[in-house]
Design an enzyme around this catalytic site. Structure first.
Site, PDB file in Angstrom:
ATOM      1  N   THR A 166       0.828  -1.204   0.000  1.00 25.41           N
ATOM      2  CA  THR A 166       0.000   0.000   0.000  1.00 25.41           C
ATOM      3  C   THR A 166       0.866   1.259   0.000  1.00 25.41           C
ATOM      4  O   THR A 166       1.983   1.255   0.536  1.00 25.41           O
ATOM      5  CB  THR A 166      -0.900  -0.003   1.254  1.00 25.41           C
ATOM      6  N   ASP A 167       0.325   2.333  -0.553  1.00 25.33           N
ATOM      7  CA  ASP A 167       1.048   3.614  -0.510  1.00 25.33           C
ATOM      8  C   ASP A 167       1.154   4.150   0.918  1.00 25.33           C
ATOM      9  O   ASP A 167       1.917   5.083   1.179  1.00 25.33           O
ATOM     10  CB  ASP A 167       0.390   4.651  -1.439  1.00 25.33           C
ATOM     11  N   GLU A 168       0.401   3.540   1.850  1.00 27.34           N
ATOM     12  CA  GLU A 168       0.419   4.053   3.223  1.00 27.34           C
ATOM     13  C   GLU A 168       1.754   3.793   3.916  1.00 27.34           C
ATOM     14  O   GLU A 168       2.056   4.414   4.929  1.00 27.34           O
ATOM     15  CB  GLU A 168      -0.742   3.457   4.033  1.00 27.34           C
ATOM     16  N   TYR A 195      -1.511  -0.341  11.125  1.00 27.94           N
ATOM     17  CA  TYR A 195      -1.748  -1.002   9.832  1.00 27.94           C
ATOM     18  C   TYR A 195      -0.571  -0.775   8.897  1.00 27.94           C
ATOM     19  O   TYR A 195       0.032  -1.727   8.374  1.00 27.94           O
ATOM     20  CB  TYR A 195      -3.046  -0.485   9.194  1.00 27.94           C
ATOM     21  N   LYS A 238       2.263  -3.399   7.352  1.00 28.81           N
ATOM     22  CA  LYS A 238       2.459  -3.606   5.906  1.00 28.81           C
ATOM     23  C   LYS A 238       3.921  -3.321   5.530  1.00 28.81           C
ATOM     24  O   LYS A 238       4.507  -4.018   4.700  1.00 28.81           O
ATOM     25  CB  LYS A 238       1.517  -2.714   5.091  1.00 28.81           C
TER      26      LYS A 238
HETATM   27  P1  NAD Z   1     -10.025  -6.960   2.678  1.00 25.55           P
HETATM   28  O1  NAD Z   1      -9.968  -6.600   4.128  1.00 25.55           O
HETATM   29  O2  NAD Z   1     -11.248  -6.683   1.883  1.00 25.55           O
HETATM   30  O3  NAD Z   1      -9.734  -8.538   2.513  1.00 25.55           O
HETATM   31  C1  NAD Z   1      -8.699  -9.187   3.181  1.00 25.55           C
HETATM   32  C2  NAD Z   1      -8.887 -10.693   2.970  1.00 25.55           C
HETATM   33  O4  NAD Z   1      -7.816 -11.375   3.630  1.00 25.55           O
HETATM   34  C3  NAD Z   1     -10.184 -11.257   3.537  1.00 25.55           C
HETATM   35  O5  NAD Z   1     -10.780 -12.139   2.623  1.00 25.55           O
HETATM   36  C4  NAD Z   1      -9.737 -12.001   4.794  1.00 25.55           C
HETATM   37  O6  NAD Z   1     -10.577 -13.090   5.132  1.00 25.55           O
HETATM   38  C5  NAD Z   1      -8.350 -12.446   4.384  1.00 25.55           C
HETATM   39  N1  NAD Z   1      -7.462 -12.682   5.526  1.00 25.55           N
HETATM   40  C6  NAD Z   1      -7.225 -11.848   6.577  1.00 25.55           C
HETATM   41  N2  NAD Z   1      -6.370 -12.422   7.439  1.00 25.55           N
HETATM   42  C7  NAD Z   1      -6.038 -13.626   6.910  1.00 25.55           C
HETATM   43  C8  NAD Z   1      -5.185 -14.670   7.320  1.00 25.55           C
HETATM   44  N3  NAD Z   1      -4.516 -14.596   8.480  1.00 25.55           N
HETATM   45  N4  NAD Z   1      -5.073 -15.756   6.542  1.00 25.55           N
HETATM   46  C9  NAD Z   1      -5.762 -15.855   5.373  1.00 25.55           C
HETATM   47  N5  NAD Z   1      -6.601 -14.898   4.943  1.00 25.55           N
HETATM   48  C10 NAD Z   1      -6.745 -13.799   5.707  1.00 25.55           C
HETATM   49  O7  NAD Z   1      -8.751  -6.302   2.028  1.00 25.55           O
HETATM   50  P2  NAD Z   1      -8.540  -5.578   0.612  1.00 25.55           P
HETATM   51  O8  NAD Z   1      -9.016  -4.192   0.712  1.00 25.55           O
HETATM   52  O9  NAD Z   1      -9.032  -6.458  -0.455  1.00 25.55           O
HETATM   53  O10 NAD Z   1      -6.954  -5.520   0.564  1.00 25.55           O
HETATM   54  C11 NAD Z   1      -6.208  -6.594   0.009  1.00 25.55           C
HETATM   55  C12 NAD Z   1      -4.732  -6.269   0.075  1.00 25.55           C
HETATM   56  O11 NAD Z   1      -4.484  -5.060  -0.645  1.00 25.55           O
HETATM   57  C13 NAD Z   1      -4.195  -6.037   1.485  1.00 25.55           C
HETATM   58  O12 NAD Z   1      -2.917  -6.598   1.579  1.00 25.55           O
HETATM   59  C14 NAD Z   1      -4.131  -4.525   1.609  1.00 25.55           C
HETATM   60  O13 NAD Z   1      -3.129  -4.128   2.520  1.00 25.55           O
HETATM   61  C15 NAD Z   1      -3.803  -4.137   0.185  1.00 25.55           C
HETATM   62  N6  NAD Z   1      -4.254  -2.803  -0.244  1.00 25.55           N
HETATM   63  C16 NAD Z   1      -5.558  -2.442  -0.067  1.00 25.55           C
HETATM   64  C17 NAD Z   1      -5.976  -1.204  -0.545  1.00 25.55           C
HETATM   65  C18 NAD Z   1      -7.415  -0.755  -0.428  1.00 25.55           C
HETATM   66  O14 NAD Z   1      -7.726   0.373  -0.788  1.00 25.55           O
HETATM   67  N7  NAD Z   1      -8.341  -1.591   0.005  1.00 25.55           N
HETATM   68  C19 NAD Z   1      -5.067  -0.340  -1.169  1.00 25.55           C
HETATM   69  C20 NAD Z   1      -3.733  -0.756  -1.327  1.00 25.55           C
HETATM   70  C21 NAD Z   1      -3.351  -2.004  -0.858  1.00 25.55           C
HETATM   71  P1  TYD Z   2     -10.239   4.659   4.688  1.00 20.38           P
HETATM   72  O1  TYD Z   2     -11.236   4.163   3.684  1.00 20.38           O
HETATM   73  O2  TYD Z   2     -10.295   4.122   6.078  1.00 20.38           O
HETATM   74  O3  TYD Z   2      -8.799   4.428   4.035  1.00 20.38           O
HETATM   75  P2  TYD Z   2      -7.320   4.903   4.555  1.00 20.38           P
HETATM   76  O4  TYD Z   2      -7.441   5.620   5.828  1.00 20.38           O
HETATM   77  O5  TYD Z   2      -6.622   3.597   4.700  1.00 20.38           O
HETATM   78  O6  TYD Z   2      -6.796   5.770   3.458  1.00 20.38           O
HETATM   79  O7  TYD Z   2     -10.351   6.236   4.779  1.00 20.38           O
HETATM   80  C1  TYD Z   2     -10.122   7.055   3.657  1.00 20.38           C
HETATM   81  C2  TYD Z   2     -10.190   8.493   4.101  1.00 20.38           C
HETATM   82  O8  TYD Z   2     -11.508   8.780   4.603  1.00 20.38           O
HETATM   83  C3  TYD Z   2      -9.260   8.813   5.252  1.00 20.38           C
HETATM   84  O9  TYD Z   2      -8.733  10.130   5.076  1.00 20.38           O
HETATM   85  C4  TYD Z   2     -10.136   8.752   6.481  1.00 20.38           C
HETATM   86  C5  TYD Z   2     -11.476   9.235   5.956  1.00 20.38           C
HETATM   87  N1  TYD Z   2     -12.662   8.673   6.637  1.00 20.38           N
HETATM   88  C6  TYD Z   2     -13.674   9.505   7.087  1.00 20.38           C
HETATM   89  O10 TYD Z   2     -13.606  10.746   6.951  1.00 20.38           O
HETATM   90  N2  TYD Z   2     -14.771   8.956   7.683  1.00 20.38           N
HETATM   91  C7  TYD Z   2     -14.899   7.619   7.873  1.00 20.38           C
HETATM   92  O11 TYD Z   2     -15.920   7.168   8.454  1.00 20.38           O
HETATM   93  C8  TYD Z   2     -13.846   6.760   7.389  1.00 20.38           C
HETATM   94  C9  TYD Z   2     -13.941   5.275   7.547  1.00 20.38           C
HETATM   95  C10 TYD Z   2     -12.752   7.327   6.784  1.00 20.38           C
END
Ligand code: NAD
Ligand code: TYD
Length: 336
Positions: free
Chosen positions: A126-128, A150, A154
């Site tokens: 992630t970019d985070e 988090y 990562k």
């Molecule tokens: P999500 O929370 O929707 O899904 C995570 C999945 O992982 C779930 O199906 C969960 O059951 C499974 N999981 C969790 N712990 C586990 C374990 N111990 N063993 C096996 N499975 C397990 O997540 P997402 O948003 O789809 O993100 C997927 C990946 O992409 C993550 O690594 C996250 O850090 C990365 N990512 C997410 C975003 C975003 O915007 N959502 C952006 C950049 C990177």
């Molecule tokens: P989020 O979807 O939790 O992603 P991340 O913090 O990992 O980027 O949140 C995206 C942005 O939205 C972040 O700046 C926090 C803000 N946010 C709110 O303002 N209200 C909310 O209820 C949530 C969940 C997030």
């Protein structure tokens, strides 16, 4: 790379990626390996459940025996690791599971990848991990300055991956994606939360002043970028994936309300998230040089996303009406 182990494939991005790969290539098989935590949902994979090239294995990436069993049973030659605890607010309340899954779980998968001699281990990051970036854009060589449990977990996973490349020649690649939006995102993340609250005429809780900036990428573009790095990326390298377009939370929320024809009186400022990163911004030119480009800008991505949640009420109502979701919502928002 014909037989993929997609860990975390029952979650948001992993399920989209599984569908993307099975729809794009006729000669791949996908084994989804997933613990099915609160975020994992087999309904996300319903469209591929009858595909003979797809199988599901329920397991924890921290469980080396289960991982080895799946690797052997399905003749795995590449691992794409999406499995993680992913929500910043939850990491502030219960960080332990983030360290366990995102760091230790990554180690278990790297060991399996090494022992089975896979052609590729790909880590979804992630970019985070770059931390808050107030000016300029993060490049892949920038220091990691994560600020939440988090993003720190990562970052730990990323560093382990790079160490396995350096120490053991494991063919590792890493992508660092920006905030994804699209189908099947668990409605704790801001966009599906705001869309579904707005449909129900409920308040949209804006943390702080709403001027924080994120790069919202459509999940389809992210999946295409991951596939491109699997095919054309250099091992040992990291690639940022995002749009380069910045949107404030307020603008994002206003766009959702406008698309749904809802009033701005639903916007409700609430107490800010502790340690809230004000801005993420990444330079995506390294991935762009591999001949990959986004199909969605923010306007198209948010439009398609809002439509999906409007058309798929059954999917999210089932989650939002469950006891676990309600408990989380009360815990996170009552104190705000
Ligand atoms: P999500 O929370 O929707 O899904 C995570 C999945 O992982 C779930 O199906 C969960 O059951 C499974 N999981 C969790 N712990 C586990 C374990 N111990 N063993 C096996 N499975 C397990 O997540 P997402 O948003 O789809 O993100 C997927 C990946 O992409 C993550 O690594 C996250 O850090 C990365 N990512 C997410 C975003 C975003 O915007 N959502 C952006 C950049 C990177
Ligand atoms: P989020 O979807 O939790 O992603 P991340 O913090 O990992 O980027 O949140 C995206 C942005 O939205 C972040 O700046 C926090 C803000 N946010 C709110 O303002 N209200 C909310 O209820 C949530 C969940 C997030």
């Amino acid at each position: 790379m014909k037989n993929l182990l997609v860990t975390g494939g029952a979650g948001f991005i992993g399920a989209n990626f599984t569908q993307f790969m099975l729809n794009t290539y006729s000669d791949v098989t996908v084994t989804v390996f997933d613990k099915l935590t609160y975020a994992g949902n087999l309904e996300n994979l319903a469209s591929v459940s009858d595909d003979l090239r797809y199988q599901f294995y329920q397991g924890d990436i921290c469980d080396a025996e289960a991982v080895d069993k799946a690797m052997r049973q399905f003749n795995i030659d590449a691992i794409v690791n999406f499995a993680a605890e992913t929500h910043v607010d939850r990491s502030l309340m219960e960080p332990g599971s983030f360290i366990q899954t995102d760091v230790y779980g990554t180690f278990v998968l790297l060991e399996a990848a090494k022992n089975f001699g896979v052609e590729r281990y790909h880590q979804i990051s992630t970019d985070e991990v770059y931390g808050e970036v107030m000016t300029g854009r993060s490049t892949e060589n920038d220091n990691l300055e994560p600020r939440s449990p988090y993003s720190a977990s990562k970052a730990g996973g990323d560093l382990l991956c790079l160490s396995y490349f350096t120490s053991f020649d494991l063919p590792v690649t890493i992508t660092r994606g920006s905030n994804n939006i699209g189908p099947y995102q668990y409605p704790e993340k801001v966009v599906p939360l705001f869309v579904t609250n707005a449909i129900d005429n409920k308040a949209l809780p804006i943390y702080g002043d709403g001027s924080q900036m994120r790069d919202y990428q459509h999940v389809q573009d992210h999946c295409a970028g991951i596939d491109m790095v699997l095919r054309k990326g250099q091992v040992g390298e990291i690639y940022n994936l995002g749009t380069g377009e910045e949107t404030t939370n307020l603008t994002m929320a206003q766009s959702i309300l406008a698309l749904l024809g809802k009033p701005e009186s639903l916007l409700q400022p609430v107490t800010d998230r502790p340690g809230h990163d004000r801005r993420y911004a990444i330079d995506v030119s390294k991935a762009g040089a591999l001949e990959w480009e986004n199909r969605y800008d923010f306007a198209a991505a948010i439009d398609a996303t809002v439509k999906w949640y409007v058309d798929n009420e059954d999917w999210w109502r089932k989650i939002k009406s469950g006891a676990a979701y309600k408990e989380y919502y009360a815990k996170n928002y009552s104190r705000r």
